[in-house]
Design an enzyme around this catalytic site. Structure first.
Site, PDB file in Angstrom:
ATOM      1  N   ASP A   1     104.249  32.136  64.570  1.00 47.62           N
ATOM      2  CA  ASP A   1     105.036  31.296  64.801  1.00 47.62           C
ATOM      3  C   ASP A   1     106.321  31.424  65.664  1.00 47.62           C
ATOM      4  OD1 ASP A   1     106.270  32.845  63.023  1.00 47.62           O
ATOM      5  OD2 ASP A   1     106.573  31.486  61.642  1.00 47.62           O
ATOM      6  N   ARG A  14     111.584  26.947  59.877  1.00 52.49           N
ATOM      7  CA  ARG A  14     110.475  26.565  60.761  1.00 52.49           C
ATOM      8  C   ARG A  14     110.964  25.125  61.330  1.00 52.49           C
ATOM      9  NH1 ARG A  14     105.144  28.680  60.318  1.00 52.49           N
ATOM     10  NH2 ARG A  14     104.568  26.561  61.084  1.00 52.49           N
TER      11      ARG A  14
END
Lengths: 697, 697
Positions: free
Chosen positions: A49, A268
């Site tokens: 990520d 995130r």
């Protein structure tokens, strides 16, 4: 045997980040390539990520950096938490996540599926949809005809590929309804029976790139074994929405608890948070002699991971909702001793190096592997560069892999270790974290001397020699040419802002140097308005570049546009008011046969109206008195710094003579690169790329 | 009579920039709207091209500002050229095109087709493709049932619409192969015979917005006539690639020649340049008594325009290739005395004001008309706001139109006038140009006092009183509340950067205030860490906002999420290290029923790690000692500045009480706005909008 047979210049095996990045280069440079993957689906959750600074710079150079900036979560701060006397965690420090000043970009976070989508879109755009991932396709065998490996026109690599049914390609994930990474690795090749030849294609390739992950089939086929070791540390991962009274949940946090292990928090996109959670107690296998005592990953559940997290978070509360993905892994550091066979079959990414994920390195280093490799393959396939440049791939990237493995070895043991008396030192952990962040940014990668990096060999610099028995990690010392005191040769040219002479635009010079396959010759002319010598050399260089004997002419195919292999750019230290456009040397404001002028190759180092002063001469340590010539590789790394005199021109000439292939000259056919607008190809700052380089179809 | 019949809340007539902007708002706020256009095609070349600062701010607020920044040509500099003694033009000055500091954006240039495409994409996204331009559809009649205009539930406007055949809708352009604007205006209604009722639909609308251009059919139907005059000045326009030795061709240039007229140069995307060229000699009509002596536009060719340009350019040479579009126009300034009928049928854009195009105002002011109107219509249609707010449309925008017409009257006569002895003064021209650029940016539009702009009436300020007989133009003086010394009430809130408390992100606060139909309550709390009084008032305000009697509760429908009509934001002057997250008042870090926390409504005024210090308190002239409460309209204009005390809360309460409709309360049904991710709806800074406001479907 009615099986299909075909030729292709490059076959990429594996459509993960490394494979996509290779395909992105090949689409951009118009190389005849294919990419296959054995899995039936793209991924939509979890996996890697983090996007590091250097990766964002590269995305920007392909024209989709803005998508990362817009869509991803910007992760700005790291908070360190450690146990107090009562065994509760307390915040000990805050630092910026990205080292200040290291890049124009800062680290961002988003799930891997989106990142692969941007590359997919770019591949579609530049290949005009001719290059697509072919899936599910499983490679069955790979053979190299050693007698042909030195023939650049030959297709010495033969790969047999079987098209799978959807059932074969999509084994059911176990672990319940939540997507997870525990059983992602699909060993579709294990028990497959090949009964029908009609599903098998024989592909003859000039080059094969194996981007097929940690358990790389390609790597095994070419007989390379990973080296390294595995620790006892087990970590779980949750992508989830935490409900908590922990105040720093939207920052990156490194938490050491007293006795319960450690956590890293990665905030995130969309309210999600990734939690890396050390699992002190893990289910072990007991049913199998071979695996006995090893962690049984199939027994790890989100609930078990959460239970561990809650102990570490004490006294803060933690609940989770909307969990999107989870996984668990055992920390190890392994690296491949070789990255290729015969410089015809290459491996890249996880196939070459595996390590713990918490520094956000796996996906980034993998993409940078093929960002390093694929332009070289493209230039060789196109007959522009000599095949010898392919050897620089292993030399350059294996060193990076080793640096990474050494860093991760140290970092992960400090993170997993128990703090305090008899354990690890938290101040050492912080120090390694900060140094590691600089390394992790990808911006200090420093390539070794070679035919494409012109510098003397340099010593390695050790970091943290005095560590308690833990392996030290080291970085290559920088080499500077005194003409450009702050431009390390072999590193990427750091981005700096200049002003477009013709229209007063402040731009990052890097945005003028797209990843389009071209070499750049950046001529820092000095103060041409005040310095007659500088003005005279500008004319000399321009006359040379436009002459029939120049390296521009020699190494550019007759059918191609003049500056499509080597692209000259001028950066003046005279401001726009002191020197007129038509006084600048002609090579940098060239006209095509219709009279169209290139208005975007001359820049100045001066304050812009709205965005400050880039101070590129100062940033690069180039004196306006002497100037400098920089040769920059198609991937943005500095090859050479040369002097602004006849000797300097000769040096550049020698450099290219060693790297590029002399073309059949036909001066008359060279035209200026025509502006060609296509709304889909439009690029940053309202300038689409000025024409198409030789590499484009 | 089997013709079709239907109801719609809003019918937009005309799909140009004004119509698209209205549709963008209605898509974003989930209003049941339709948009029709009589032309069969979108436009792909020519027309308007400049995007002013305020327009870019608005695009950004809808989520597509980045597309403008990426695709358009950034126009940074203006060069003034004037004749010397020999009658040759020489450069007299360079100035920034956008006044420095006036906006976070600077003017960019791109053809109208792309700009309409961004709005089309946004409309598609937010309406989930239910709102599309219906074309070719010609309105035949419009009737208002006066007995129903005061009933908000009624559909008092009846419009009959005929679906055209493609032949009817696409009359052949004359003027040769090059696209042009001479015959763009399609008078499809002139000779049309309606023979078949089956092609006719009867639409009953609550509101109709006429965005059908300078020759507006809607305007004529509601009996409004334009006022103003036309000059003798004729200008031609070429969108072309110039081949020239004129050095400033990539900058905006204002050129006055000695005897041959004037030119404005607008550098465009993709090597294109737009040239506005004064035509001293023009073909006149002679065949028709009515038109005799007027310019015969059908005789104007690109060659004729070029011929005029070459005389002005002397001694520089000019050739052109790749001409994409041309047109010619006669300068006039006309404005509509009324902008609506019964506040049920509105006109906007060119239907209300026409003027010369060189200041790049037509498209921008047109879009800003419907940007002003459509959110008000949306709030009324949705039952959120009182219908009385609709009257502010004419009051606010007619003043802008008049300012524009006055400015353009002066500007265009100075630009078209012959310089020097007996003619116009070039220094006056430069002065008006600079002042005009500030006006043209759209950022100093200053709305009059009204139920949605809470300020005393202010005097008009005249600019350039001493002009030689030319009409002066004037701007409304700013009004400041002493609590926010630099925030003019009635102007758009200038953009400023803050740092997100929860995750240290530097953001433009405006990017937190999307055009999603919500009112904003921005609470500048002052230094809550050091000032107990500030902390106490924060708690008071928070308790009020969360109480059942607050204006948030009262004016938010029971079925909607709590902050979906009024959106509270806190900006603290305490830095992030001095005050803990959970010490901030609860209304600004609200949890939903599942415990999800809103992490993006508390900001601080402090240096960021990588992007400097926004200094929002200083920029807005708000003292950290006192703080302030700002009420900002859904279109970003400042409604009210109130004090940080009980009286201030009451003032805000009274403000909303006057504007909004009290809803049927049902406290229990209010939920927090849930984060809902949709990759297509993702927005800047990795935050998609935090949930959907009441206006969204």
């Amino acid at each position: 045997m009615a099986s299909k047979e075909s030729n292709v210049d490059v076959l990429i095996i594996g459509a993960g980040p490394a494979g996509y990045m290779a395909a992105t280069w090949f689409a951009r440079t118009g190389v005849n390539a294919r990419i296959i993957d054995k899995r039936g689906n793209k991924i939509f959750a979890g996996q890697a990520d983090g996007l590091q600074c250097r990766t964002l710079e590269v995305f920007q150079s392909f024209g989709f950096g803005d998508r990362a900036i817009k869509e991803a979560n910007h992760m700005l701060e790291i908070c360190f938490w450690e146990p107090n006397d009562k065994g509760e965690i307390i915040r000990s420090n805050r630092i910026p996540d990205t080292v200040v000043g290291i890049s124009r970009f800062q680290q961002v976070v988003l799930h891997q599926g989106r990142i692969e989508q941007w590359m997919t879109d770019s591949i579609k755009k530049w290949s005009q949809d001719t290059l697509q991932v072919e899936r599910p396709k499983l490679p069955l065998s790979i053979d190299i005809d050693e007698s042909k490996v030195n023939d650049t026109d030959a297709y010495p690599v033969t790969v047999k590929v079987k098209t799978l049914s959807d059932d074969d390609a999509n084994p059911e994930q176990f672990g319940g309804k939540i997507a997870n990474g525990l059983f992602r690795q699909f060993d579709g090749d294990k028990d497959l029976k090949v009964e029908d030849d009609s599903e098998i294609e024989t592909i003859h390739a000039k080059y094969v790139i194996g981007c097929d992950g940690a358990h790389s089939w390609v790597r095994k086929q070419i007989g390379i074994e990973m080296e390294g070791e595995t620790s006892d540390y087990i970590w779980g991962v949750l992508d989830t929405v935490p409900i908590t009274d922990f105040p720093d949940i939207r920052n990156r946090c490194a938490i050491h608890s007293k006795d319960s292990g450690s956590i890293m928090i990665i905030p995130r996109e969309d309210g999600l948070v990734r939690l890396y959670i050390q699992l002190r107690e893990t289910p072990r296998a007991d049913d199998d002699a071979e695996k006995k005592g090893r962690v049984d990953r199939s027994k790890i559940t989100p609930e078990l991971i959460l239970e561990n997290a809650r102990k570490i978070f004490h006294p803060y509360k933690l609940d989770i909702i909307d969990t999107k993905w989870y996984t668990a892994y055992q920390i190890g550091q392994r690296v491949s001793p070789k990255f290729h066979k015969d410089n015809r079959v290459f491996i890249a990414g996880d196939a070459c190096h595996t390590h713990s994920p918490k520094a956000g390195q796996g996906m980034n280093v993998s993409m940078m592997d093929t960002y390093n490799l694929a332009w070289k393959v493209a230039q060789v396939v196109k007959g522009i560069a000599k095949p010898e440049i392919l050897a620089t791939y292993e030399a350059e990237r294996r060193q990076v892999a080793r640096d990474l493995i050494n860093f991760d070895y140290k970092f992960s043991r400090l993170f997993s270790g128990k703090p305090g008396e008899g354990g690890i030192s938290l101040s050492e952990f912080h120090q390694v974290f900060e140094k590691g962040n600089e390394f992790a940014s990808g911006t200090i990668v420093d390539y070794t001397p070679s035919m494409i990096v012109s510098k003397p060999d340099t010593e390695m610099e050790k970091f943290d020699e005095g560590s308690k028995g833990l392996q030290a990690f080291e970085f290559r010392a920088q080499y500077f040419n005194p003409l450009a005191k702050n431009v390390p040769v072999g590193r990427r040219l750091d981005h700096a802002k200049v002003v477009t002479y013709s229209d007063a635009k402040p731009i990052w010079l890097a945005d003028r140097m797209k990843s389009d396959g071209r070499w750049r010759l950046i001529f820092f002319s000095g103060d041409v308005a005040k310095n007659e010598k500088a003005a005279a050399f500008g004319k000399e260089l321009s006359d040379y570049l436009l002459s029939k004997d120049s390296f521009v002419q020699k190494y550019t195919p007759a059918s191609a546009q003049l500056f499509s292999v080597i692209d000259p750019i001028l950066v003046s230290s005279s401001d726009r008011r002191s020197y007129e456009w038509f006084d600048y040397p002609e090579a940098f404001r060239h006209r095509d046969e219709d009279g169209r002028m290139d208005y975007w190759s001359i820049y100045t180092d001066e304050p812009s109206y709205h965005q400050g002063h880039g101070k590129i001469y100062e940033k690069y340590g180039i004196s306006p008195e002497t100037g400098a010539i920089l040769v920059v590789r198609p991937d943005g790394y500095v090859s050479l710094v040369a002097d602004t005199n006849t000797k300097g021109i000769k040096e550049v000439e020698d450099f290219f003579g060693n790297v590029l292939v002399e073309q059949n000259p036909s001066w008359a056919s060279h035209g200026f690169i025509k502006a060609k607008r296509d709304e889909d190809l439009v690029d940053t700052y309202g300038q689409n790329d000025i024409g198409f380089p030789v590499f484009a179809r």
